[in-house]
Design a protein around this motif. Structure first.
Motif, mmCIF file in Angstrom:
data_model
loop_
_atom_site.group_PDB
_atom_site.id
_atom_site.type_symbol
_atom_site.label_atom_id
_atom_site.label_comp_id
_atom_site.label_asym_id
_atom_site.label_seq_id
_atom_site.Cartn_x
_atom_site.Cartn_y
_atom_site.Cartn_z
ATOM 1 N N ARG A 45 0.820 -1.216 0.000
ATOM 2 C CA ARG A 45 0.000 0.000 0.000
ATOM 3 C C ARG A 45 0.851 1.261 0.000
ATOM 4 O O ARG A 45 0.337 2.349 -0.133
ATOM 5 C CB ARG A 45 -0.969 0.005 1.167
ATOM 6 C CG ARG A 45 -0.316 0.257 2.502
ATOM 7 C CD ARG A 45 -1.377 0.481 3.574
ATOM 8 N NE ARG A 45 -0.897 1.391 4.584
ATOM 9 C CZ ARG A 45 -1.481 1.570 5.751
ATOM 10 N NH1 ARG A 45 -2.578 0.893 6.047
ATOM 11 N NH2 ARG A 45 -0.998 2.425 6.622
ATOM 12 N N ASP A 46 2.194 1.127 0.178
ATOM 13 C CA ASP A 46 2.997 2.359 0.157
ATOM 14 C C ASP A 46 4.214 2.256 -0.762
ATOM 15 O O ASP A 46 4.204 2.802 -1.850
ATOM 16 C CB ASP A 46 3.383 2.789 1.567
ATOM 17 C CG ASP A 46 3.771 1.625 2.471
ATOM 18 O OD1 ASP A 46 4.425 0.698 1.978
ATOM 19 O OD2 ASP A 46 3.411 1.653 3.668
ATOM 20 N N VAL A 47 5.265 1.562 -0.305
ATOM 21 C CA VAL A 47 6.460 1.453 -1.144
ATOM 22 C C VAL A 47 6.654 -0.014 -1.525
ATOM 23 O O VAL A 47 5.841 -0.854 -1.159
ATOM 24 C CB VAL A 47 7.708 1.978 -0.397
ATOM 25 C CG1 VAL A 47 7.538 3.448 -0.060
ATOM 26 C CG2 VAL A 47 7.974 1.168 0.854
ATOM 27 N N LEU A 48 7.726 -0.313 -2.248
ATOM 28 C CA LEU A 48 7.990 -1.706 -2.603
ATOM 29 C C LEU A 48 8.349 -2.497 -1.347
ATOM 30 O O LEU A 48 9.061 -1.999 -0.481
ATOM 31 C CB LEU A 48 9.157 -1.806 -3.577
ATOM 32 C CG LEU A 48 8.997 -1.226 -4.973
ATOM 33 C CD1 LEU A 48 10.306 -1.355 -5.727
ATOM 34 C CD2 LEU A 48 7.890 -1.929 -5.729
ATOM 35 N N VAL B 299 4.142 -4.718 -4.913
ATOM 36 C CA VAL B 299 4.281 -3.490 -5.679
ATOM 37 C C VAL B 299 3.004 -2.663 -5.549
ATOM 38 O O VAL B 299 1.920 -3.178 -5.849
ATOM 39 C CB VAL B 299 4.512 -3.817 -7.168
ATOM 40 C CG1 VAL B 299 4.756 -2.539 -7.962
ATOM 41 C CG2 VAL B 299 5.652 -4.794 -7.340
ATOM 42 N N PRO B 300 3.099 -1.408 -5.122
ATOM 43 C CA PRO B 300 1.880 -0.598 -5.049
ATOM 44 C C PRO B 300 1.297 -0.390 -6.444
ATOM 45 O O PRO B 300 2.012 -0.016 -7.378
ATOM 46 C CB PRO B 300 2.359 0.734 -4.452
ATOM 47 C CG PRO B 300 3.829 0.746 -4.624
ATOM 48 C CD PRO B 300 4.278 -0.679 -4.669
ATOM 49 N N GLY B 301 0.022 -0.673 -6.596
ATOM 50 C CA GLY B 301 -0.637 -0.464 -7.883
ATOM 51 C C GLY B 301 -0.564 -1.652 -8.810
ATOM 52 O O GLY B 301 -1.204 -1.656 -9.850
ATOM 53 N N MET B 302 0.248 -2.667 -8.466
ATOM 54 C CA MET B 302 0.350 -3.826 -9.359
ATOM 55 C C MET B 302 0.334 -5.106 -8.517
ATOM 56 O O MET B 302 1.354 -5.484 -7.961
ATOM 57 C CB MET B 302 1.617 -3.754 -10.201
ATOM 58 C CG MET B 302 1.622 -4.751 -11.343
ATOM 59 S SD MET B 302 3.204 -4.794 -12.219
ATOM 60 C CE MET B 302 4.075 -6.021 -11.268
ATOM 61 N N THR C 58 0.761 -8.797 -7.373
ATOM 62 C CA THR C 58 1.584 -9.906 -7.846
ATOM 63 C C THR C 58 1.119 -11.165 -7.121
ATOM 64 O O THR C 58 0.284 -11.081 -6.219
ATOM 65 C CB THR C 58 3.071 -9.664 -7.531
ATOM 66 O OG1 THR C 58 3.193 -9.428 -6.133
ATOM 67 C CG2 THR C 58 3.600 -8.467 -8.293
ATOM 68 N N ASP D 127 8.027 -9.676 -5.101
ATOM 69 C CA ASP D 127 7.888 -8.282 -4.678
ATOM 70 C C ASP D 127 6.426 -7.905 -4.480
ATOM 71 O O ASP D 127 5.543 -8.402 -5.191
ATOM 72 C CB ASP D 127 8.497 -7.339 -5.723
ATOM 73 C CG ASP D 127 10.011 -7.297 -5.638
ATOM 74 O OD1 ASP D 127 10.575 -8.092 -4.860
ATOM 75 O OD2 ASP D 127 10.624 -6.486 -6.349
#
Lengths: 345, 618
Positions: A235-238, A253-256, A258, A251
């Motif tokens: 929700r924030d960084v990797l 990933v915010p916005g993607m 996995t 990983d």
């Protein structure tokens, strides 16, 4: 006081180095007068000898220490695919270790055997196409074998998860993990980052009825021998989900979103017995730098027998029922929603 | 015909010299500061590189202290680090990350790119191809001063209150884009990006110049097939830099936009510090692609010059031609080409499409083939040589060893299936510190020891050089080899401490051991530093050709002036590796000796060529 000590120490060191330098220069000048025709000095022999010496000591040390270090390696993989990646790893390590050993025999013994001798002359040997061909083709074949075996394993691991997989969602945030299970409907409710607030830290969308039975436990539980699919997001960084014992890493990933799926093969209890460590726990760690708490994103994972897992799963209380006040505050009447769920069925 | 051309050449170069004598009045600033002379610029790069190496090395000791002795009270460092040491005498966790980040940035860019390639490309290209200077002395001067300003900004960022950049040297967004995420992503990151943008300008100015000089300004007879391997390596390195640095520039620029102007190239669906950000639609993965499109060639930008330098030194000191000259060129070109199409092997578990992972695994493992060719050719060059162990030669042999030991683990990491477990563990740290860090550093050291006499007209002390080599060589292995074990055990990189996890609680002794080895190894570099600085002023005067080497730089005076050769530039008649040629009187024949003067040692082909030439001349 310390500063004075450090400064005076450094000055002393510099003076000593200066003196050593001076002495070495004088000695070399004195020696050169006697033997000005000599191209090299005794140092050449010393340097030539140190290479094979280092080889012997070095490889004994590697052999000796590898035996000790092995104790602290991770135990045998606790997942199906982990066994094959481990096999590939040790196979590759064997091959490259062999290449490392052979090339270093040559690299560290040639200096000794072919050190400068006044009466010798080096062999004028500018090229040999056969040799070049040999050490092009042999590595190429070895690489081809490794690529093909790696490719099979990789494709097997990364193919889409079977539809009967046990699903759960892992979300990374600074600096911990949060986990959500789909509940009895086996469907994870929707989520959106704008729904996140201090209470609803995963941003679950409670207008989606599938969310209402989702639960968020403090430990991950997964059943042994079943396909487990991790839906991963941040929700924030990797961040990166790392389950070392299962050889799982992916990983967040915010916005993607996995994902990674695997099959655990040993329950926590079995692992405790195997290692003789009653306190053993499977751990989830973060392996993508994410800020000051990166090193402390620990989460416990428990592998149960399928029956125990079912029992645990059925005992879990949905987040929505635990936080009725919150749902009311965002304008959702949980009782009527539940009835709607019931009529759907 | 031939003689007329020769005469013209003579007069041309004569005019050139007169031009220098009459009009080139130098003062302190034009001679030492804003100099156009490639040799002075090379020294500027070297001294800057050494300055940065000390800073980078010291940073590594700070975080090695933390990793090796997590319980130690670091109050003593308070005078240097100030508030970065907490009240309990511990290193601040964010400063730990900043130290790791700056160590990586400084070592990769300022030491091993500028310090290595900047120094030796500048120094050796004109001297070894037989040119009076670079194609553009002005651009070359600008290249250094852009680097200097870039360094100045990076240096300033070390001292600001919120600390330097702290998101790892790869500066992946969103961490690097959001000051809320880590304090280093505030002003420190802005300075990092500005500094790197200027660094890229510097690197491009330098690179374009190297390429233009090598293509256009080779002396008579210096065909590409007669170039020393150093020049081939610098040539390909410069091409890699010119093609890949602009991509990093683009990435940095887009990141600057995201940070300062509200765009969303790399940001999507973020909730941080109690608010949902308005940035949507970007992709953090895109940044990784852009970064590694430079990042991977960068590895070879760092490594190829070192390999070129060691080829030259190993041939010279084995008193043998480099084995497989053409194969060496071929593998430099092959590595250069492949380095552009392997970048995504850094991203196997980033969430990118696994099919892409298969392709990049295949391409990555191909690169092992030209690398293997190079390693075997070095070893065969030693075979039946008559080896003289100068400090430069020792460092070159050390480089080959580190290149192999670090390179072979690349085969393991390049395999995407195995990389799942090893990605971002200490296994990776061990791998690239050996193959890229140590090997390139050894190439740089070899270069300094070998060309010091040409740079400063004096000799460095060989015995101190031997001590320096053995301490550094053994030290590098003691520091980085054990990291393989820690990596196999799964320890992740960039961890402040391992005490939070049961799985990573072992190996405390080994971590302490590595830290002690690191302190000794860094300490040993001061022997070199002393030797270097002292020898500049007090070293023995260097003979004209101290290593009895074939390349053109050794035909210049002891201290070549502006324009390098006082008279005509020598012509070149042979390749640079005629060492121990059968029939020759001495065991080396420099490149400028015509075939007609060495009839006794010419190969059958060369004698025929000579006859053709003589026929043409008459």
């Amino acid at each position: 006081m310390t500063t004075v000590l450090i400064i005076s120490g450094s000055i002393l060191l510099l003076v000593i180095l200066g003196l050593v330098y001076r002495i070495l220069t004088l000695v070399s000048i004195a020696k050169n007068k006697n033997a000005s025709a000599e191209k090299t000095s005794f140092s050449n022999k010393v340097n030539a000898f140190l290479f094979p010496l280092l080889f012997v000591i070095g490889f004994i040390a590697i052999y000796w220490y590898s035996g000790i270090a092995k104790e602290d390696f991770l135990p045998e993989a606790a997942s199906v695919h982990g066994k094959s990646t481990d096999f590939l790893f040790w196979l590759s390590l064997g091959i490259v270790g062999f290449a490392f050993f052979i090339t270093h025999i040559l690299l560290f013994f040639f200096p000794y055997f072919y050190q400068y001798k006044k009466e010798n002359k080096a062999l004028y040997y500018p090229d040999n196409n056969t040799l070049e061909l040999v050490w092009t083709i042999v590595p190429a074949i070895v690489m081809a074998i490794l690529v093909v075996s790696g490719w099979f394993t990789w494709s097997e691991i990364t193919k889409p998860a079977p539809s009967d997989s046990v699903q759960l969602e892992i979300m990374g945030k600074q600096f911990n993990w949060q986990v959500r299970y789909p509940g009895k409907d086996k469907t994870l409710g929707k989520h959106h980052f704008t729904k996140i607030d201090a209470t609803n830290s995963m941003g679950v969308d409670f207008t989606d009825r599938a969310s209402l039975d989702d639960f968020m436990p403090r430990e991950i539980h997964i059943p042994k021998g079943k396909n487990v699919l991790l839906n991963i997001r941040s929700r924030d960084v990797l961040h990166s989900v790392f389950l070392p014992h299962f050889r799982v890493k992916m990983d967040a990933v915010p916005g993607m979103p996995t994902s990674f799926w695997f099959v655990p093969t040993k329950t926590t209890t079995e692992m405790r017995e195997e290692l003789g460590n009653p306190d053993f726990n499977y751990e989830l760690a973060c392996t993508e730098i994410c800020g000051s708490g990166h090193f402390a994103m620990r989460f416990i994972l428990v592998v149960d027998d399928p029956e125990e897992y079912e029992k645990w799963f059925n005992e879990q209380e949905p987040w929505a029922s635990k936080n009725k006040d919150y749902l009311t505050s965002i304008g959702i009447d949980i009782e009527s929603s539940k009835q709607l769920v019931a009529t759907d069925k | 015909m031939a003689s007329t051309a020769l005469e013209q050449d003579l007069t041309a170069s004569h005019d050139h010299d007169e031009h220098h004598d009459h009009e080139h009045v130098e003062n302190f600033f034009t001679k030492y500061v804003f100099s156009y002379d490639h040799k002075t610029i090379a020294k500027q790069f070297l001294l800057s590189g050494m300055f940065w190496a000390i800073i980078g090395g010291m940073l590594s000791l700070i975080f090695r202290l933390q990793l090796g002795f997590p319980d130690a009270n670091l109050e003593v460092l308070k005078p240097i680090l100030g508030d970065w040491i907490t009240a309990e005498g511990k290193l601040d966790t964010e400063f730990y990350l900043a130290a790791v980040t700056m160590h990586g940035t400084i070592m990769v860019f300022f030491v091993l790119t500028a310090g290595l390639s900047g120094t030796f490309s500048n120094f050796l290209i004109p001297l070894q191809i037989g040119a009076r200077d670079m194609a553009s002395g002005f651009m070359n001067m600008l290249s250094y001063w852009f680097f200097f300003i870039s360094g100045l900004i990076m240096f300033v960022s070390l001292f600001i209150e919120t600390g330097p950049a702290g998101g790892g040297w790869v500066i992946y967004p969103p961490l690097s884009a959001l000051p809320q995420a880590i304090s280093g992503s505030g002003l420190g990151m802005t300075l990092w990006l500005v500094s790197m943008a200027l660094f890229i300008v510097s690197s491009l100015l330098g690179g374009v110049n190297y390429i233009a000089t090598i293509i256009n300004m080779r002396t008579q007879g210096m065909s590409f097939a007669k170039l020393p391997l150093t020049i081939w390596a610098f040539f390909v390195t410069a091409i890699l830099g010119v093609l890949s640095f602009p991509v990093l520039f683009a990435a940095a620029l887009l990141l600057i936009f995201d940070r300062s102007f509200g765009t969303s190239f790399f940001l999507d669906e973020i909730y941080i510090a109690g608010e949902a950000l308005s940035n949507v639609g970007g992709s953090p993965i895109l940044f990784q692609h852009l970064f590694w499109f430079l990042g991977h060639p960068e590895v070879y930008i760092v490594l190829l010059p070192a390999l070129g330098i060691s080829s030259e030194i190993i041939a010279t000191n084995s008193r043998k031609p480099i084995f497989g000259y053409r194969a060496m060129i071929g593998s430099i070109l092959g590595i250069g080409f492949l380095s552009f199409i392997v970048w995504a092997h850094h991203m196997f578990v980033s969430g990118m499409n696994p099919f892409l992972g298969s392709i990049f695994m295949f391409l990555t493992l191909i690169i092992a083939v030209p690398s293997a060719i190079k390693a075997f050719n070095y070893i065969t060059t030693l075979w039946k040589g008559n080896i003289i162990f100068t400090p430069a030669m020792l460092f070159s042999i050390g480089l080959v060893s580190l290149f192999i030991s670090g390179g072979v683990t690349g085969i393991i990491l390049g395999n995407s299936a195995i990389d799942i477990q090893l990605h971002d563990t200490y296994f990776v740290v061990a791998h690239f510190h050996l193959v890229m860090g140590s090997a390139s550093f050894f190439g740089m050291m070899a270069g300094v020891y070998h060309w010091f006499p040409k740079m400063f007209g004096r000799m460095m002390n060989a015995k101190l050089g031997y001590i320096h080599f053995w301490l550094t060589f053994i030290g590098a292995y003691l520091v980085f080899f054990p990291m393989h074990y820690i990596g196999i055990a799964g320890f992740p990189r960039r961890y402040y401490s391992f005490t939070n996890f049961d799985a990573f609680s072992s190996y405390t002794d080994l971590n302490a051991f590595i830290s002690i080895a690191a302190i000794i190894t860094v300490g040993a570099q001061f022997i070199f530093l002393f030797n270097f600085l002292f020898s500049i002023f007090r070293g023995r005067y260097a003979p004209k050709n101290p290593w009895k080497s074939n390349t053109l730089e050794w035909t210049t005076p002891r201290l070549p002036g502006h324009g390098n050769w006082p008279g005509k530039i020598p012509s070149v008649y042979r390749w640079p590796y005629d060492y121990s040629k059968p029939g020759a009187e001495d065991d080396f024949i420099p490149q400028h000796i015509p075939l007609s003067e060495t009839k006794e040692s010419n190969l059958p082909g060369e004698n025929e060529m000579l006859k053709e030439l003589e026929k043409g001349a008459s």
